[in-house]
Design a protein around this motif. Structure first.
Motif, PDB file in Angstrom:
ATOM      1  N   MET A 273     -13.749  -4.931 -27.933  1.00  0.00           N
ATOM      2  CA  MET A 273     -13.765  -4.457 -26.501  1.00  0.00           C
ATOM      3  C   MET A 273     -12.337  -3.958 -26.358  1.00  0.00           C
ATOM      4  O   MET A 273     -11.274  -4.276 -26.986  1.00  0.00           O
ATOM      5  CB  MET A 273     -13.540  -5.926 -25.650  1.00  0.00           C
ATOM      6  N   LYS A 274     -12.288  -2.751 -25.604  1.00  0.00           N
ATOM      7  CA  LYS A 274     -11.013  -1.934 -25.346  1.00  0.00           C
ATOM      8  C   LYS A 274     -10.699  -1.765 -24.031  1.00  0.00           C
ATOM      9  O   LYS A 274     -11.882  -1.542 -23.401  1.00  0.00           O
ATOM     10  CB  LYS A 274     -11.126  -0.808 -26.013  1.00  0.00           C
ATOM     11  N   ILE A 275      -9.532  -2.448 -23.495  1.00  0.00           N
ATOM     12  CA  ILE A 275      -9.151  -2.263 -22.126  1.00  0.00           C
ATOM     13  C   ILE A 275      -8.653  -0.914 -21.852  1.00  0.00           C
ATOM     14  O   ILE A 275      -7.581  -0.642 -22.538  1.00  0.00           O
ATOM     15  CB  ILE A 275      -8.274  -3.563 -21.856  1.00  0.00           C
ATOM     16  N   SER A 276      -8.897  -0.073 -21.014  1.00  0.00           N
ATOM     17  CA  SER A 276      -8.475   0.842 -20.730  1.00  0.00           C
ATOM     18  C   SER A 276      -6.866   0.942 -20.150  1.00  0.00           C
ATOM     19  O   SER A 276      -6.449  -0.197 -19.596  1.00  0.00           O
ATOM     20  CB  SER A 276      -9.196   1.844 -19.594  1.00  0.00           C
ATOM     21  N   THR A 277      -6.275   2.238 -19.958  1.00  0.00           N
ATOM     22  CA  THR A 277      -5.008   1.925 -19.231  1.00  0.00           C
ATOM     23  C   THR A 277      -5.282   1.306 -17.526  1.00  0.00           C
ATOM     24  O   THR A 277      -4.302   0.838 -17.237  1.00  0.00           O
ATOM     25  CB  THR A 277      -3.956   3.164 -19.250  1.00  0.00           C
TER      26      THR A 277
ATOM     27  N   LEU B 260       1.990   7.846  -9.349  1.00  0.00           N
ATOM     28  CA  LEU B 260       0.595   8.280  -9.054  1.00  0.00           C
ATOM     29  C   LEU B 260      -0.567   7.725  -9.476  1.00  0.00           C
ATOM     30  O   LEU B 260      -1.597   7.405  -8.785  1.00  0.00           O
ATOM     31  CB  LEU B 260       0.688   9.738  -9.167  1.00  0.00           C
ATOM     32  N   TYR B 261      -0.499   7.384 -10.630  1.00  0.00           N
ATOM     33  CA  TYR B 261      -1.634   6.753 -11.469  1.00  0.00           C
ATOM     34  C   TYR B 261      -2.092   5.401 -10.772  1.00  0.00           C
ATOM     35  O   TYR B 261      -3.122   5.043 -10.415  1.00  0.00           O
ATOM     36  CB  TYR B 261      -1.545   6.958 -12.975  1.00  0.00           C
ATOM     37  N   LEU B 262      -0.965   4.430 -10.759  1.00  0.00           N
ATOM     38  CA  LEU B 262      -1.001   3.347 -10.348  1.00  0.00           C
ATOM     39  C   LEU B 262      -1.506   3.160  -8.919  1.00  0.00           C
ATOM     40  O   LEU B 262      -2.244   2.278  -8.419  1.00  0.00           O
ATOM     41  CB  LEU B 262       0.289   2.628 -10.269  1.00  0.00           C
ATOM     42  N   GLU B 263      -1.216   4.261  -8.051  1.00  0.00           N
ATOM     43  CA  GLU B 263      -1.592   4.368  -6.601  1.00  0.00           C
ATOM     44  C   GLU B 263      -3.066   4.269  -6.596  1.00  0.00           C
ATOM     45  O   GLU B 263      -3.796   3.756  -5.899  1.00  0.00           O
ATOM     46  CB  GLU B 263      -1.066   5.588  -6.024  1.00  0.00           C
ATOM     47  N   GLN B 264      -3.800   5.202  -7.541  1.00  0.00           N
ATOM     48  CA  GLN B 264      -5.201   5.283  -7.510  1.00  0.00           C
ATOM     49  C   GLN B 264      -5.654   3.925  -8.000  1.00  0.00           C
ATOM     50  O   GLN B 264      -6.931   3.527  -7.470  1.00  0.00           O
ATOM     51  CB  GLN B 264      -5.619   6.321  -8.856  1.00  0.00           C
ATOM     52  N   ILE B 265      -4.994   3.216  -8.871  1.00  0.00           N
ATOM     53  CA  ILE B 265      -5.667   1.780  -9.319  1.00  0.00           C
ATOM     54  C   ILE B 265      -5.480   0.957  -8.171  1.00  0.00           C
ATOM     55  O   ILE B 265      -6.363   0.106  -7.885  1.00  0.00           O
ATOM     56  CB  ILE B 265      -4.854   1.348 -10.520  1.00  0.00           C
ATOM     57  N   VAL B 266      -4.298   1.023  -7.511  1.00  0.00           N
ATOM     58  CA  VAL B 266      -4.201   0.110  -6.475  1.00  0.00           C
ATOM     59  C   VAL B 266      -5.114   0.081  -5.193  1.00  0.00           C
ATOM     60  O   VAL B 266      -5.712  -0.752  -4.650  1.00  0.00           O
ATOM     61  CB  VAL B 266      -2.694   0.181  -5.778  1.00  0.00           C
ATOM     62  N   ALA B 267      -5.786   1.499  -4.925  1.00  0.00           N
ATOM     63  CA  ALA B 267      -6.593   1.727  -4.281  1.00  0.00           C
ATOM     64  C   ALA B 267      -7.762   1.031  -4.477  1.00  0.00           C
ATOM     65  O   ALA B 267      -8.729   0.448  -3.360  1.00  0.00           O
ATOM     66  CB  ALA B 267      -7.103   3.420  -3.965  1.00  0.00           C
ATOM     67  N   SER B 268      -8.484   0.959  -5.714  1.00  0.00           N
ATOM     68  CA  SER B 268      -9.692   0.164  -5.917  1.00  0.00           C
ATOM     69  C   SER B 268      -9.399  -1.291  -5.818  1.00  0.00           C
ATOM     70  O   SER B 268     -10.282  -2.056  -5.327  1.00  0.00           O
ATOM     71  CB  SER B 268      -9.757   0.522  -7.491  1.00  0.00           C
ATOM     72  N   LEU B 269      -8.152  -1.745  -6.057  1.00  0.00           N
ATOM     73  CA  LEU B 269      -7.922  -3.158  -5.798  1.00  0.00           C
ATOM     74  C   LEU B 269      -8.113  -3.832  -4.399  1.00  0.00           C
ATOM     75  O   LEU B 269      -8.540  -4.743  -3.906  1.00  0.00           O
ATOM     76  CB  LEU B 269      -6.468  -3.653  -6.393  1.00  0.00           C
ATOM     77  N   LYS B 270      -7.431  -2.778  -3.841  1.00  0.00           N
ATOM     78  CA  LYS B 270      -7.373  -2.853  -2.120  1.00  0.00           C
ATOM     79  C   LYS B 270      -8.786  -2.917  -1.658  1.00  0.00           C
ATOM     80  O   LYS B 270      -9.269  -3.561  -0.723  1.00  0.00           O
ATOM     81  CB  LYS B 270      -6.625  -1.852  -1.343  1.00  0.00           C
TER      82      LYS B 270
ATOM     83  N   GLY C 256      -7.316  -0.615 -16.606  1.00  0.00           N
ATOM     84  CA  GLY C 256      -7.343  -1.889 -16.565  1.00  0.00           C
ATOM     85  C   GLY C 256      -6.022  -2.638 -16.815  1.00  0.00           C
ATOM     86  O   GLY C 256      -5.643  -3.624 -16.070  1.00  0.00           O
ATOM     87  N   ARG C 257      -5.296  -2.318 -17.767  1.00  0.00           N
ATOM     88  CA  ARG C 257      -4.084  -2.706 -18.190  1.00  0.00           C
ATOM     89  C   ARG C 257      -3.224  -2.599 -16.943  1.00  0.00           C
ATOM     90  O   ARG C 257      -2.303  -3.627 -16.695  1.00  0.00           O
ATOM     91  CB  ARG C 257      -3.576  -2.066 -19.498  1.00  0.00           C
ATOM     92  N   TYR C 258      -2.914  -1.373 -16.360  1.00  0.00           N
ATOM     93  CA  TYR C 258      -2.086  -1.070 -15.360  1.00  0.00           C
ATOM     94  C   TYR C 258      -2.619  -2.017 -14.084  1.00  0.00           C
ATOM     95  O   TYR C 258      -1.424  -2.551 -13.343  1.00  0.00           O
ATOM     96  CB  TYR C 258      -1.978   0.289 -15.069  1.00  0.00           C
ATOM     97  N   GLY C 259      -3.618  -2.330 -13.897  1.00  0.00           N
ATOM     98  CA  GLY C 259      -4.121  -2.969 -12.644  1.00  0.00           C
ATOM     99  C   GLY C 259      -3.640  -4.455 -12.833  1.00  0.00           C
ATOM    100  O   GLY C 259      -3.454  -5.046 -12.080  1.00  0.00           O
ATOM    101  N   LEU C 260      -3.905  -5.079 -14.346  1.00  0.00           N
ATOM    102  CA  LEU C 260      -3.365  -6.245 -14.563  1.00  0.00           C
ATOM    103  C   LEU C 260      -1.825  -6.405 -14.308  1.00  0.00           C
ATOM    104  O   LEU C 260      -1.398  -7.606 -13.541  1.00  0.00           O
ATOM    105  CB  LEU C 260      -3.621  -6.620 -15.622  1.00  0.00           C
TER     106      LEU C 260
END
Length: 138
Positions: free
Chosen positions: A1-5, A40-50, A7-11
């Motif tokens: 299993m490979k976790i993408s950036t 900017l990349y983290l903002e996109q991830i945060v939108a999914s978490l929200k 997933g890692r950044y979201g964690l």
């Protein structure tokens, strides 16, 4: 299993919020700077978490992000399922025998068990002595 950036950044972000749970809210920029990643990349991830209601935001001078649930109620599996397109340990092949498929299912189930029974609080509470620094490739 490979976790993408993703997933890692979201964690990373969720753990940062868990560390400060009930104490203070965090901005995307502060977490991104702390971890040395793109805000900017983290903002996109945060939108999914929200969108998945794992986090909530407050606007204003004392605003920022915080967990929507206590850290002991958020499983790592929920975070990765929100952010990862596909969590697969081993993809089956039509050439696989039933014996091989049995092993792949056991690996899948073990992975699912770890992800679905590990909370953010568990990750915050772990001891450095518990972590083995290993990696293997098959």
């Amino acid at each position: 299993m490979k976790i993408s950036t993703r997933g890692r950044y979201g964690l990373y972000f969720m753990l940062a919020l868990a560390k400060d749970y009930g104490v203070k809210k965090r901005s995307v920029k502060s977490v991104a700077e702390e971890r040395g990643i793109s805000d900017l990349y983290l903002e996109q991830i945060v939108a999914s978490l929200k969108k998945e209601n794992l986090i909530k935001s407050t606007r204003g001078a004392y605003g920022g992000y915080e967990l929507n649930l206590p850290p002991d109620e958020i499983m790592a599996g929920r975070i990765f399922r929100t952010l990862e397109e596909n969590i697969v340990a081993v993809e089956t092949d039509e050439k696989d025998t039933e014996t091989e498929r049995y092993l792949w299912r056991r690996i899948r189930d073990a992975l699912r068990d770890v992800l679905d029974h590990t909370t953010l609080q568990d990750l915050l509470n772990h001891s450095e002595d518990e972590v083995d620094d290993y990696m293997f490739y098959i």
